[in-house]
Write a protein that holds these residues in place. Structure first.
Motif, PDB file in Angstrom:
ATOM      1  N   ALA A  13       0.884  -0.839  -0.342  1.00  0.00           N
ATOM      2  CA  ALA A  13       0.048  -0.202  -0.028  1.00  0.00           C
ATOM      3  C   ALA A  13       0.622   1.243  -0.141  1.00  0.00           C
ATOM      4  N   SER A  14       0.236   1.753  -1.105  1.00  0.00           N
ATOM      5  CA  SER A  14       0.416   3.860  -0.630  1.00  0.00           C
ATOM      6  C   SER A  14      -0.492   4.734  -0.768  1.00  0.00           C
ATOM      7  N   GLU A  19      -7.284   0.485  -0.597  1.00  0.00           N
ATOM      8  CA  GLU A  19      -6.446  -0.073   0.222  1.00  0.00           C
ATOM      9  C   GLU A  19      -7.567  -0.911   1.063  1.00  0.00           C
ATOM     10  N   THR A  37       0.488  -5.677   6.338  1.00  0.00           N
ATOM     11  CA  THR A  37      -0.210  -4.620   4.572  1.00  0.00           C
ATOM     12  C   THR A  37       1.985  -4.063   4.954  1.00  0.00           C
ATOM     13  N   LYS A  39       3.402  -0.680   4.010  1.00  0.00           N
ATOM     14  CA  LYS A  39       4.095   1.254   3.857  1.00  0.00           C
ATOM     15  C   LYS A  39       5.214   1.545   4.050  1.00  0.00           C
ATOM     16  N   THR A  46       9.477  -0.118  -0.172  1.00  0.00           N
ATOM     17  CA  THR A  46       7.920  -1.515   0.315  1.00  0.00           C
ATOM     18  C   THR A  46       7.977  -2.745  -0.282  1.00  0.00           C
TER      19      THR A  46
END
Length: 82
Positions: A13-14, A19, A37, A39, A46
């Protein structure tokens, strides 16, 4: 053949708007597995963190999904519900 006990699932995720939806759909698809997850900034960090996590989990398989990738089969199911 791999079992679900032999898989690490990582959501990359970013800050994507999708998300939480991606996490929810992965949780539905793999209810007995933890979803990790990751980030980091920049994205290269990542990727490094994902591979480190995968190695630390010591599983045979890793499934890395971008947070903006949403399962089409789930979308199709929701389309037909309405």
């Amino acid at each position: 053949m791999a079992t679900t006990d032999d898989i690490t699932i990582i959501l990359r995720a970013s800050g994507e708007r999708t998300e939480s939806l991606a996490y929810h759909l992965l949780s539905e698809a793999f209810p007995s597995l933890p979803i990790f997850t990751v980030k980091e900034v920049p994205f290269s960090k990542t990727l490094t963190a994902c591979f480190r996590l995968a190695l630390d989990q010591n599983k045979s398989w890793v499934l890395m999904i971008d947070a903006d990738a949403v399962s089409y089969t789930h979308l199709r199911a929701h389309e037909t519900d309405s």
